[in-house]
Write a protein that holds these residues in place. Structure first.
Motif, short mmCIF file in Angstrom:
data_model
loop_
_atom_site.label_atom_id
_atom_site.label_comp_id
_atom_site.label_asym_id
_atom_site.label_seq_id
_atom_site.Cartn_x
_atom_site.Cartn_y
_atom_site.Cartn_z
N VAL A 197 -45.29 -0.14 -63.38
CA VAL A 197 -44.79 1.24 -63.15
C VAL A 197 -43.46 1.21 -63.44
O VAL A 197 -42.56 2.15 -64.10
CB VAL A 197 -45.23 1.52 -61.65
CG1 VAL A 197 -44.73 3.04 -61.45
CG2 VAL A 197 -46.77 1.72 -61.92
N LEU A 198 -42.69 0.32 -62.53
CA LEU A 198 -40.97 0.44 -62.60
C LEU A 198 -40.61 -0.04 -64.11
O LEU A 198 -39.67 0.55 -64.62
CB LEU A 198 -40.56 -1.03 -61.84
CG LEU A 198 -40.88 -0.69 -60.25
CD1 LEU A 198 -40.21 -1.84 -59.54
CD2 LEU A 198 -40.16 0.67 -59.86
N HIS A 199 -41.50 -0.64 -64.93
CA HIS A 199 -40.98 -1.03 -66.38
C HIS A 199 -40.86 0.25 -67.14
O HIS A 199 -40.06 0.43 -68.00
CB HIS A 199 -41.60 -2.22 -66.90
CG HIS A 199 -41.45 -2.81 -68.29
ND1 HIS A 199 -40.34 -3.32 -68.40
CD2 HIS A 199 -42.15 -2.38 -69.28
CE1 HIS A 199 -40.16 -3.46 -69.85
NE2 HIS A 199 -41.24 -3.04 -70.35
N ARG A 200 -42.19 1.03 -67.02
CA ARG A 200 -42.49 1.95 -67.86
C ARG A 200 -41.26 3.24 -67.37
O ARG A 200 -40.92 4.04 -68.31
CB ARG A 200 -43.86 2.53 -67.49
CG ARG A 200 -44.77 1.72 -68.31
CD ARG A 200 -46.06 2.24 -67.99
NE ARG A 200 -47.12 1.28 -68.39
CZ ARG A 200 -48.42 1.57 -68.58
NH1 ARG A 200 -49.11 2.61 -67.95
NH2 ARG A 200 -49.42 0.62 -69.09
N MET A 201 -40.94 3.27 -66.16
CA MET A 201 -39.95 4.21 -65.49
C MET A 201 -38.39 3.77 -65.99
O MET A 201 -37.58 4.69 -65.74
CB MET A 201 -40.13 4.34 -64.07
CG MET A 201 -41.36 5.07 -63.76
SD MET A 201 -41.56 5.37 -61.97
CE MET A 201 -40.40 6.52 -61.80
N GLY A 202 -38.12 2.64 -66.26
CA GLY A 202 -36.88 2.30 -66.68
C GLY A 202 -36.12 1.74 -65.46
O GLY A 202 -34.66 1.79 -65.62
N ILE A 203 -36.77 1.38 -64.68
CA ILE A 203 -35.88 1.03 -63.04
C ILE A 203 -35.70 -0.46 -63.30
O ILE A 203 -36.87 -1.29 -63.53
CB ILE A 203 -36.68 1.51 -62.02
CG1 ILE A 203 -37.01 2.83 -61.94
CG2 ILE A 203 -35.92 0.92 -60.70
CD1 ILE A 203 -38.05 3.32 -60.79
N PRO A 204 -34.56 -0.92 -63.23
CA PRO A 204 -34.34 -2.35 -63.13
C PRO A 204 -34.78 -3.20 -62.08
O PRO A 204 -34.94 -2.54 -61.02
CB PRO A 204 -32.95 -2.53 -63.07
CG PRO A 204 -32.28 -1.27 -62.36
CD PRO A 204 -33.33 -0.22 -62.92
N PHE A 205 -35.17 -4.27 -62.58
CA PHE A 205 -36.14 -5.07 -61.37
C PHE A 205 -36.22 -6.53 -61.70
O PHE A 205 -36.08 -6.85 -62.89
CB PHE A 205 -37.34 -4.67 -61.27
CG PHE A 205 -38.39 -4.62 -62.03
CD1 PHE A 205 -39.13 -5.95 -62.34
CD2 PHE A 205 -38.79 -3.99 -63.06
CE1 PHE A 205 -40.06 -6.11 -63.21
CE2 PHE A 205 -39.49 -4.07 -64.16
CZ PHE A 205 -40.18 -5.11 -64.21
N VAL A 206 -36.13 -7.36 -60.63
CA VAL A 206 -36.56 -8.76 -61.13
C VAL A 206 -37.76 -9.43 -60.28
O VAL A 206 -37.81 -8.86 -58.92
CB VAL A 206 -35.45 -9.54 -60.88
CG1 VAL A 206 -34.73 -9.59 -59.34
CG2 VAL A 206 -35.62 -11.02 -61.11
N ILE A 207 -38.61 -10.14 -60.62
CA ILE A 207 -39.69 -10.71 -59.97
C ILE A 207 -39.31 -12.22 -59.49
O ILE A 207 -39.18 -12.97 -60.49
CB ILE A 207 -41.17 -10.55 -60.82
CG1 ILE A 207 -41.50 -9.22 -61.38
CG2 ILE A 207 -42.31 -11.19 -59.95
CD1 ILE A 207 -42.54 -8.81 -62.09
N VAL A 208 -39.73 -12.26 -58.46
CA VAL A 208 -39.33 -13.75 -57.83
C VAL A 208 -40.78 -14.21 -57.64
O VAL A 208 -41.72 -13.95 -57.03
CB VAL A 208 -38.78 -13.74 -56.62
CG1 VAL A 208 -38.46 -15.36 -56.05
CG2 VAL A 208 -37.34 -13.07 -56.85
#
Length: 571
Positions: A420-431
């Motif tokens: 969801v975040l990827h499609r909305m263009g929100i920056p994130f990192v998965i640990v």
């Protein structure tokens, strides 16, 4: 018990020394060094018997320290300080050697001991300054990059010093040996680079796939110490080889987790190193030559500090950096012990001369945390009279993100959120710690960091201090609680959403500092109920009211109780 008994004595003495240092709000290494003085051979009482073997074990501490430094090291991070490191450090070594030579001749020493003295004081302590910077929270600042860059070049300079200085009486032979060592070093470095870029990453990845923390720790330790031992067999520095291994591993996906796992082992062996330094200090010798030793401590630290500060200014560093560099690198380093032993073995210097220099060196190390700690007060004091400058920035975070989301756990829940975040263009990192999941998440185009989110090093690598939200998707409460506690230490203001399996676990995580806690089974039950009611042709608005009411009945008492607890703590 032999060496086992000695280690027990050292650890117990270091514990008490560390407690005293902590109570006095001083760096732990001061307590370790003083503990070494107490259990050393010159003070009586409980004494360590086999000092030589303890010193050999302490060399592992130096190697592990440089291995962890290599894991934190990046050529990109050295880029801002490459000029002062590569060009400035040789200038510093020459100037400090000449300064020491002048002191020796003025005191009345012969030219060979004077030159040895200059070479010995030209080296600063990587071990002491790294520990000091870490305790002060200065790792990552530009001044720390300058100091670390110069220390690395100094460590490299130890190799030619070990070859050339004993050959002062026969320069031609010394040059031939130096040339041979250069060829051997070049061949070995090429071999290690090929090994580190082609074979070792595959080996570490193979071990990581077993998801065994113990096996992973053994693998990275074997890699660091193994390559270090290889450099030793080729006539180079054992510690330098460990540092090189750390650099090679840092460029892989496993560098952050390797750093997190190796730190406790490094700290134990570092304890042995600092305690062994204290055991070498002879209080009687210090008293007999108190005037000369104190004079050397004062003049060496003052002279070296001015040289480092002047070079920093010469290479266009401003603000607090010249002051921090001068105060931080004014001590004499641990490699001077190694160099001095070679001088005694080759009869280039006398044992009495070596003992005096050894005592002076230990005192400069002992004073380093105190002197380096004066950087901020002195800068603030002079800032009243001089033009005020902004504080120095931190450089080169691994994720290079800001106002981003951190997803702790890349399982099904974490993957859904990431999508969801990827499609909305929100920056994130998965640990994520599971290597198979890491590969799958990378294949999906997600930003992934391999490691345990409960470790400080991993959270720093994920830029938690600049993150906007932390999402903890793991169902294990004890793991989630550890992540929350560690995160709150690094970023007290970040919002945290966690997952729990029961009301009791929700209360635990809420009490630990979670902003909001979700119970997936409960939310799934509400979704089932909503779907069933829709089939009864009940209006969606009415269903929403029912589900909100049920949800409030569950969550409201938990948040209310925690708010009450918080208010009672404040009162």
């Amino acid at each position: 018990m032999g060496i086992a008994g000695d280690i027990v004595i050292i650890v117990i003495a270091a514990l008490f020394g560390g407690l005293v240092a902590q109570a006095l709000k001083q760096p732990l290494i001061l307590g370790y060094i003083l503990a070494g003085v107490v259990v050393g051979p010159y003070t009586g009482g409980v004494t360590v018997v086999d000092i030589n073997n303890i010193e050999k074990l302490a060399e592992i501490g130096v190697a592990l320290l440089l291995f962890t430094l290599g894991l934190e090291f990046s050529l990109r991070e050295l880029r801002p300080v490459r000029k002062i490191a590569i060009i400035g450090t040789p200038i510093q070594i020459v100037l400090t050697t000449a300064f020491g030579y002048g002191i020796g001749r003025w005191i009345g020493w012969d030219w060979i001991p004077s030159l040895w003295f200059g070479a010995l004081i030209s080296l600063s302590s990587t071990m002491v300054i790294l520990k000091t910077l870490d305790n002060q929270g200065m790792i990552g600042t530009l001044s720390s990059r300058v100091m670390i860059g110069m220390l690395l070049v100094q460590d490299l300079a130890v190799v030619p010093m070990l070859i050339v200085l004993p050959q002062l009486s026969n320069p031609k032979t010394g040059l031939a040996i130096l040339g041979l060592a250069t060829v051997k070093a070049s061949i070995f470095l090429m071999f290690v680079i090929v090994l580190g870029t082609r074979i070792i990453p595959r080996m570490i990845k193979f071990v990581a796939k077993w998801n065994s923390r113990e096996l992973f720790l053994v693998a990275i330790t074997a890699m660091g110490l193994g390559i270090g031992y290889g450099t030793y067999l080729f006539g180079l520095s054992f510690a330098f080889g460990a540092f090189l291994a750390g650099i090679l591993l840092s460029e892989s996906d496993f560098g952050s987790q390797a750093l997190s796992d190796i730190i406790p082992l490094r700290d134990i062996f570092s304890l042995l190193f600092f305690t062994s330094i204290g055991m070498l200090l002879n209080p009687r010798l210090l008293l007999n030559h108190l005037g000369l030793v104190l004079f050397l401590v004062l003049i060496v630290m003052l002279g070296k500090g001015l040289i480092f500060a002047a070079l920093s200014r010469l290479f266009h560093y401003r603000n607090v950096i010249p002051l921090a560099t001068g105060l931080g690198l004014s001590q004499v380093g641990e490699f001077s012990f190694v160099l001095g032993r070679v001088g005694v073995a080759t009869q280039s210097i006398s044992s009495a001369f070596y003992s005096q220099i050894l005592t002076m060196t230990i005192i400069t190390m002992l004073l380093t945390p105190l002197i380096s700690g004066m950087t901020a007060p002195l800068y603030a004091f002079f800032g009243r009279w001089l033009k005020a400058y902004p504080s120095e920035p931190f450089y080169f975070h691994k994720t290079n993100l800001r106002d981003h989301f951190i997803i702790a756990g890349g399982g099904r829940v974490g993957r859904y959120v990431a999508t969801v975040l990827h499609r909305m263009g929100i920056p994130f990192v998965i640990v994520e710690y599971n290597t198979m999941r890491v590969d799958e998440l990378k294949a999906s185009g997600f930003n992934v960091l391999f490691g345990d989110a409960g470790k400080e090093v991993i959270l720093r690598a994920a830029d938690v201090s600049r993150a906007k939200l932390l999402l903890i998707t793991t169902p294990v409460t004890i793991v989630s609680k550890a992540i929350i506690i560690q995160t709150r230490k690094l970023n007290p203001h970040i919002n945290i959403i966690a997952r729990a399996e029961s009301v009791e676990e929700m209360q635990v995580l809420q009490g630990a500092g979670a902003t909001h806690v979700i119970q997936p089974e409960f939310e799934a039950g509400l979704e089932f109920a909503r779907g069933a009611l829709l089939h009864l042709d009940i209006p969606a608005e009415q269903i929403e009211q029912y589900t909100d009411s049920v949800r409030n009945e569950l969550y409201r008492p938990i948040y209310a109780s925690n708010e009450t607890d918080s208010e009672s703590h404040v009162d």
